[in-house]
Every structure is written in structure tokens, then in C-alpha cells.
Design a protein around this motif. Structure first.
Motif, PDB file in Angstrom:
ATOM      1  N   GLY A  18      -1.742   8.819  -4.030  1.00 17.27           N
ATOM      2  CA  GLY A  18      -0.944   8.580  -2.849  1.00 17.27           C
ATOM      3  C   GLY A  18      -0.682   9.764  -1.772  1.00 17.27           C
TER       4      GLY A  18
ATOM      5  N   GLU B 293       4.113   2.489   0.080  1.00 15.08           N
ATOM      6  CA  GLU B 293       3.763   3.611   0.874  1.00 15.08           C
ATOM      7  C   GLU B 293       3.734   3.022   2.447  1.00 15.08           C
TER       8      GLU B 293
ATOM      9  N   PRO C  92       9.270   5.409   0.668  1.00 18.38           N
ATOM     10  CA  PRO C  92       7.638   5.391   0.159  1.00 18.38           C
ATOM     11  C   PRO C  92       7.600   6.344  -1.097  1.00 18.38           C
TER      12      PRO C  92
ATOM     13  N   SER D 266      -2.139   4.045   4.256  1.00 17.86           N
ATOM     14  CA  SER D 266      -1.403   3.745   2.924  1.00 17.86           C
ATOM     15  C   SER D 266      -1.550   2.451   2.448  1.00 17.86           C
TER      16      SER D 266
END
Length: 325
Positions: free
Chosen positions: A68, A125, A197, A262
């Protein structure tokens, strides 16, 4: 995003009502762990099967392993939806987006007469106004994984649903076994999904008496009684064949100017009959990740704040000079 490969910490033997008393006597302290996944090796595709649903229409999303954009441990990766790049999306005219459906199989077990605890970590995200449903579903072992879709009958659906800043709920839906009807706990009774996130851990417990409890980040948020709230029949909320776990995600992408790309990241999944076991596992697998991501995210926000005000100051200075030229 954990440190050891997927394994069953204890034998996940099939349990039927007739064998239950014996197995209860033999079960080790700490409960039975039916399933555990941490995505810490390269063989995850051998265990997880993507559905063919929506492939023909181009609406099917793909999966990958990724740490991520906000992480304190880049080497620790989870199962991520490959980011949707949708230039036509707006809050006023959303497109049909992408469907992501993936599942894994394990030794079937029965939850009849037992506590059932389902726990997983998810990092959203896309916490920027996009739409993202991030559900975990439990199915019987007979389900065709390649054909999984949102029309298949499941035992339990649980997880967060976020769309913009106005909708951020956690769903809990169970199948009432007598008529195969799915009944939902009122989302006013379930916790609001987290909008930031970073990684959060969602835990659902359905006890043998069919009372339920939801924990968010290892804190009890809400609890209730499935029978009283949903008028379940004798077989509702407990299932004699649970053998497939699936993630079903629907996402509408961000506007083209929003970067970086994301997705949703899933990790540290556990199914057990012991709520304490799951909570302790969250403390060792999720808590360090959460603490590190909070620091990284906080530093990013501070940097953005300083850059924003520096740009304001530069703009003000430049405008003043122009006025006097």
C-alpha cells in the motif's frame, strides 16, 4: 501484513453434532482455529481463486499483493484490489465501476452449537470520496468458486461499506437456514466504517446462543441478539457446512487528477471458535502495523499542511508585488 505463512494453528477437523462432546473434551486450550491467512509467501494464487463473474463484460477487477501507499512495513503485503482508474467518475454520475471477487477453500466445519469468530484487517486506501464495499462472505464447501457472484447464497456477510463521506457503515447479514432468506442487522446498530486510509481490524462473533458482537480495532462497538432482532428460525445464524471464504468488493475509481492510485488491502484473516484467540492475534499481527501506519499518515498530513500554507504565503507575496508594479 503479518510475519508467518498461512497455517492452521490447530487441527481444523470437521465437527458434527454427534461428535461435538468428544471433540470439546479433546480441543486444546485457546480454541480451534479453522482458517488463518497472512499472505506472506508467493504461493497465494494457488490458494485463492478469482471468480469469472463479470469477466466477459470487462467489469471484473484484478487482485495483487501490495503493502500500500501508507505503510510502516513495506515488506509486509496484503491482498489488494488492483486500483481502478476511472476518469468518468464523479459523485453526481458514478459509473458501474469494477467487481472484485476472490475466494479460498479450507477444511469444512460446523458452527452449530459453537461460537463463531470471523476477523480480518482491511485498509481502505480509497478513503477520499470514492465508493468501496469491502465484504467478507462465508459459503458452504459445495460452492463453485469460479462462478461466485453477488447472487450466490452465503451463510454470513460482514464488513465495511463506504461511499463518499455520507455512507460508511458495517454490514452484518446472515442466512436464515429454513427458507434461505438473508436477513440484515440494522446498520444503525453496527459500527460506522473507518474512513482513514490505514489498517483497521473488524471482528464478528456469533455465539452459540446466537447473540452477536462486533469489535472494531479490538474494542467492542455493538452487540445484540440475532433471534430477537431478525426473528430467525431454529437453524438461522448457525451452519453445519462452512468451507469457503470470499471477499467481494465493488469499487468506483477516483477522478483522474487524484494520485497515487489505490485499492483495498485485506490481511490477517482468522476464523476460530474463540474470541480471545482472535483478539490476541489482532494485537500481535494488526496492532504494530496500525501504529506504524498512523505515524506515517500523520507525517504525510503534516507535510501536506506545511506545503499548503507555504504555497499560500508565496501566492500572497507574489500578488502584492504585482499590485504595486
Amino acid at each position: 501484513m503479518a510475519g508467518v505463512g498461512p497455517h492452521r494453528a490447530r487441527p481444523a477437523a470437521r465437527r458434527r453434532c454427534g461428535l461435538l462432546p468428544v471433540l470439546l473434551l479433546l480441543r486444546p486450550a485457546g480454541g480451534l482455529v479453522y482458517f488463518k491467512e497472512e499472505f506472506s509467501d508467493d504461493d497465494w494464487r494457488a490458494r485463492w481463486i478469482e471468480s469469472d463473474w463479470k469477466v466477459g463484460t470487462g467489469e471484473s477487477g484484478e487482485w495483487e499483493l501490495a503493502a500500500g501507499n501508507i505503510t510502516g512495513f513495506p515488506q509486509n503485503k496484503g491482498l489488494r484490489t488492483v486500483p481502478v482508474q476511472d476518469t468518468n467518475f464523479s459523485k453526481h454520475a458514478p459509473t458501474k465501476g469494477k467487481w472484485f471477487t476472490i475466494s479460498t477453500r479450507f477444511e469444512p466445519f460446523s458452527s452449530v452449537g459453537m461460537d463463531l469468530v470471523v476477523q480480518y484487517v482491511v485498509k481502505n486506501e480509497m478513503a477520499d470520496g470514492s465508493c468501496d464495499g469491502m465484504y467478507l462472505k462465508l459459503f458452504p464447501s459445495t460452492v463453485d468458486q469460479r462462478a461466485l457472484s453477488n447472487t450466490q447464497s452465503y451463510a454470513i456477510m460482514f464488513g465495511p461499506d463506504i461511499c463518499g463521506l455520507t455512507k460508511h457503515v458495517t454490514h452484518l447479514i446472515v442466512r436464515d437456514g429454513a427458507d434461505d432468506e438473508h436477513k440484515a442487522v440494522d446498520t444503525k446498530r453496527t459500527p460506522m466504517a473507518q474512513l482513514d486510509p490505514i489498517s483497521h481490524v473488524y471482528q464478528l462473533t456469533i455465539r452459540a446462543d446466537r447473540t452477536w458482537q462486533i469489535m472494531l480495532d479490538n474494542e467492542i462497538i455493538e452487540k445484540g441478539d440475532l433471534v430477537a432482532e431478525l426473528n430467525l428460525t431454529a437453524s438461522g445464524g448457525q451452519y453445519d457446512d462452512i468451507g469457503v471464504l470470499a471477499f467481494e468488493v465493488w469499487q468506483v475509481g477516483k477522478n483522474a487528477h487524484k494520485e497515487p492510485a489505490s485499492g483495498s488491502i485485506f490481511d490477517s484473516i482468522m476464523i476460530t471458535d474463540d474470541q480471545t484467540e482472535a483478539t490476541q492475534y489482532a494485537e500481535t499481527s494488526w496492532r504494530p502495523v496500525y501504529n506504524a501506519e498512523r505515524k506515517v499518515h500523520g507525517a504525510m498530513l503534516r507535510k501536506q499542511f506545511l506545503e499548503f500554507h507555504r504555497d499560500d504565503d508565496d501566492s500572497d507575496d507574489g500578488g502584492g508585488d504585482d499590485d504595486y508594479d
